[in-house]
Enzyme design. Structure first.
Site, PDB file in Angstrom:
ATOM      1  N   HIS A  35     -62.833 -36.758  37.112  1.00  0.00           N
ATOM      2  CA  HIS A  35     -61.426 -36.345  37.157  1.00  0.00           C
ATOM      3  C   HIS A  35     -60.732 -37.265  38.151  1.00  0.00           C
ATOM      4  CE1 HIS A  35     -62.422 -32.410  35.198  1.00  0.00           C
ATOM      5  NE2 HIS A  35     -63.568 -32.615  35.836  1.00  0.00           N
ATOM      6  N   ARG A  69     -57.372 -37.702  38.245  1.00  0.00           N
ATOM      7  CA  ARG A  69     -56.138 -37.024  38.665  1.00  0.00           C
ATOM      8  C   ARG A  69     -54.836 -37.683  38.227  1.00  0.00           C
ATOM      9  NH1 ARG A  69     -58.790 -32.484  39.141  1.00  0.00           N
ATOM     10  NH2 ARG A  69     -59.940 -32.178  41.095  1.00  0.00           N
ATOM     11  N   ASN A  88     -57.765 -32.565  31.918  1.00  0.00           N
ATOM     12  CA  ASN A  88     -56.977 -31.541  32.613  1.00  0.00           C
ATOM     13  C   ASN A  88     -56.117 -32.151  33.721  1.00  0.00           C
ATOM     14  OD1 ASN A  88     -59.528 -32.018  33.805  1.00  0.00           O
ATOM     15  ND2 ASN A  88     -59.424 -30.139  34.985  1.00  0.00           N
ATOM     16  N   HIS A 146     -67.456 -27.260  29.112  1.00  0.00           N
ATOM     17  CA  HIS A 146     -67.647 -26.556  30.383  1.00  0.00           C
ATOM     18  C   HIS A 146     -67.895 -25.102  30.020  1.00  0.00           C
ATOM     19  CE1 HIS A 146     -66.121 -25.614  34.686  1.00  0.00           C
ATOM     20  NE2 HIS A 146     -66.664 -24.515  34.193  1.00  0.00           N
ATOM     21  N   HIS A 193     -72.583 -30.211  33.112  1.00  0.00           N
ATOM     22  CA  HIS A 193     -72.969 -29.710  34.437  1.00  0.00           C
ATOM     23  C   HIS A 193     -73.736 -28.379  34.444  1.00  0.00           C
ATOM     24  CE1 HIS A 193     -69.180 -27.673  33.774  1.00  0.00           C
ATOM     25  NE2 HIS A 193     -68.433 -28.607  34.310  1.00  0.00           N
ATOM     26  N   ASP A 209     -69.085 -35.377  37.823  1.00  0.00           N
ATOM     27  CA  ASP A 209     -67.975 -34.417  37.838  1.00  0.00           C
ATOM     28  C   ASP A 209     -67.090 -34.681  39.058  1.00  0.00           C
ATOM     29  OD1 ASP A 209     -66.286 -32.391  37.029  1.00  0.00           O
ATOM     30  OD2 ASP A 209     -67.574 -30.748  37.703  1.00  0.00           O
ATOM     31  N   HIS A 234     -59.987 -33.378  45.844  1.00  0.00           N
ATOM     32  CA  HIS A 234     -58.869 -32.591  46.361  1.00  0.00           C
ATOM     33  C   HIS A 234     -58.654 -33.026  47.802  1.00  0.00           C
ATOM     34  CE1 HIS A 234     -59.076 -29.838  42.917  1.00  0.00           C
ATOM     35  NE2 HIS A 234     -60.388 -29.787  43.107  1.00  0.00           N
TER      36      HIS A 234
END
Length: 444
Positions: free
Chosen positions: A61, A63, A93, A177, A235, A309, A313
């Site tokens: 991810h 972002r 996402n 997922h 995962h 994965d 953040h």
């Protein structure tokens, strides 16, 4: 120079380790042999260090778009090549979500302008975009991604009739997922009743429990068997789930496959005491016994791929109370050194590392001419010194978010050189100003 000659390397490829030179012509591996000479080539002496195919990470991810205060394609792919990852598949996402063909192509355009590593993007399935999935060319991207458990951006696919239609209407790999949302919400309500919003993080694996994982994974696998869909379960985090997968047929013949991530192989629930929300992932890091069983399944080929994965953040976000702290953490820069530490400990062979992180992702997603050190293949290569200890510290972290769950860890192995399509993109801590990344192509 368009030609590069890597001399005196120990090549790790296709279950063998052998001393060889490797000649690169432009973006392609031209020759693999002992004692190659080429007066027109730029020579790199590997000095007996290990040459691996570039790592292919099937789940990251980065972002972008919309969440770029955490990371972006440029910053995170740059960290990736420093970690020996030359190819990534970035998840849908984002904001906006990658759930239309138009949004998918916009994302490819972003990566073409900024990525340091080769790239593709799975197409996000939702409760209401089946017609877009039907329109999607099977060679357009890495596959379909379904969140069969809660997700950022409201991408939870919870309509069972829709899920079955998606399974029946694509030839592509469906990566899932798997966590049962109903189970999670019931567990969360119980802990909120006791603790309010500030639930101790050690209860994360009790909230996102073994039951939640197994219920969702087993249902998805049953549906894949019913419909004949090509399912890849992302995962795995529990030992119980590993019982759902086969190891008695070659990967190319498997219709149902599985992945495990670095953090589930490294951490256990005892680490919440020291690491807190920094190791809060979905699915949760669980017990030492789960970790042991994941290792067993990885080594006996019930689990096919190791991935990251990678999901950055900011520290400010992660330092919130449990219910407000997001799940995920940055891993691409440190994944290969971490798994090589497990090699040093005797937990896994170098040949198996390459199989699970290079060969198998290429086979599973049918990627064209990548994932192997072979003549005629793209020259995505990583040179690793297995005896060059270093400690992860703030000043060496390349993620935009500026932290790592491995901070303070000392690794024995260090990546010295990374080639992307024949171009020396990273050398001893320095990056080339030129980017040479490509959009992945597939053989389907």
């Amino acid at each position: 120079m368009s030609r590069q000659l890597i001399k005196n390397a120990k090549v790790v490829n296709e279950n063998k380790i052998f001393e060889s030179d490797v000649l690169i012509d432009d973006d392609i591996i031209l020759k693999i042999d002992r004692d190659i000479t080429d007066v027109n080539a730029n020579v790199l002496d590997a000095q007996g260090n290990y040459l691996l195919p570039g790592i292919i990470d099937d789940q990251v991810h980065f972002r972008e778009p919309g969440l770029t205060h955490k990371g972006n394609i440029a910053s995170e792919s740059r960290a990736a090549i420093a970690g020996g990852i030359t190819t990534f598949m970035e998840q849908p996402n984002t904001d906006p979500q990658t759930v239309t063909i138009e949004r998918l192509e916009e994302k490819f355009a972003m990566a073409a302008n900024t990525s340091y590593a080769n790239y593709s993007f799975p197409f996000g399935g939702t409760n209401d975009n089946l017609e877009e999935i039907k329109r999607l060319d099977k060679n357009a991207c890495s596959g379909i991604k379904l969140f069969l458990g809660s997700s950022t951006g409201n991408m939870l696919v919870d309509n069972e009739a829709v899920i079955e239609k998606i399974f029946r209407n694509t030839e592509m790999v469906i990566s899932a997922h798997c966590e049962d949302e109903g189970t999670i919400q019931r567990n969360l309500a119980q802990y909120k009743e006791q603790y309010g919003e500030d639930i101790p993080v050690q209860y994360h694996p009790s909230i996102r429990s073994e039951e939640a994982c197994y219920l969702s994974s087993s249902k998805a696998i049953a549906l894949a068997k019913k419909t004949g869909a090509r399912l890849h379960v992302f995962h795995l985090s529990t030992g119980k789930e590993t019982q759902l997968f086969r190891n008695d047929i070659p990967l190319k013949e498997k219709k149902i496959t599985a992945e495990v991530c670095i953090h589930h192989l490294w951490f256990s629930d005892t680490d919440y005491k020291d690491k807190g929300t920094l190791i809060k992932w979905n699915p949760a890091v669980k017990t030492a016994m789960d970790r042991k069983q994941l290792w067993e399944a990885l080594l006996d080929d019930r689990i096919d791929i190791i991935a990251t994965d990678h999901a950055p953040h900011t520290l400010q976000e992660k330092n919130n109370v449990y219910t407000k702290a997001p799940s995920g953490g940055p891993l691409v820069q440190h994944a290969l050194p971490a798994i090589l530490e497990k090699y040093e400990e005797g937990s896994i062979s170098l040949e198996s590392v390459v199989e699970k992180m290079c060969h198998n992702p290429a086979i599973l997603f049918q990627i064209e001419r990548r994932g192997f050190v072979r003549e005629g293949y793209f020259a995505d290569l990583v040179l690793v010194n297995l005896n060059n200890p270093w400690t992860v510290s703030k000043d060496t972290i390349l993620y935009k978010c500026g932290w790592s769950p491995f901070e303070g860890s000392t690794f024995s192995s260090k990546i010295s050189h990374t080639f992307v399509n024949g171009h020396l993109a990273y050398e001893n801590g320095k990056f080339s100003a030129k980017r040479n990344a490509r959009r992945l192509t597939f053989e389907r």
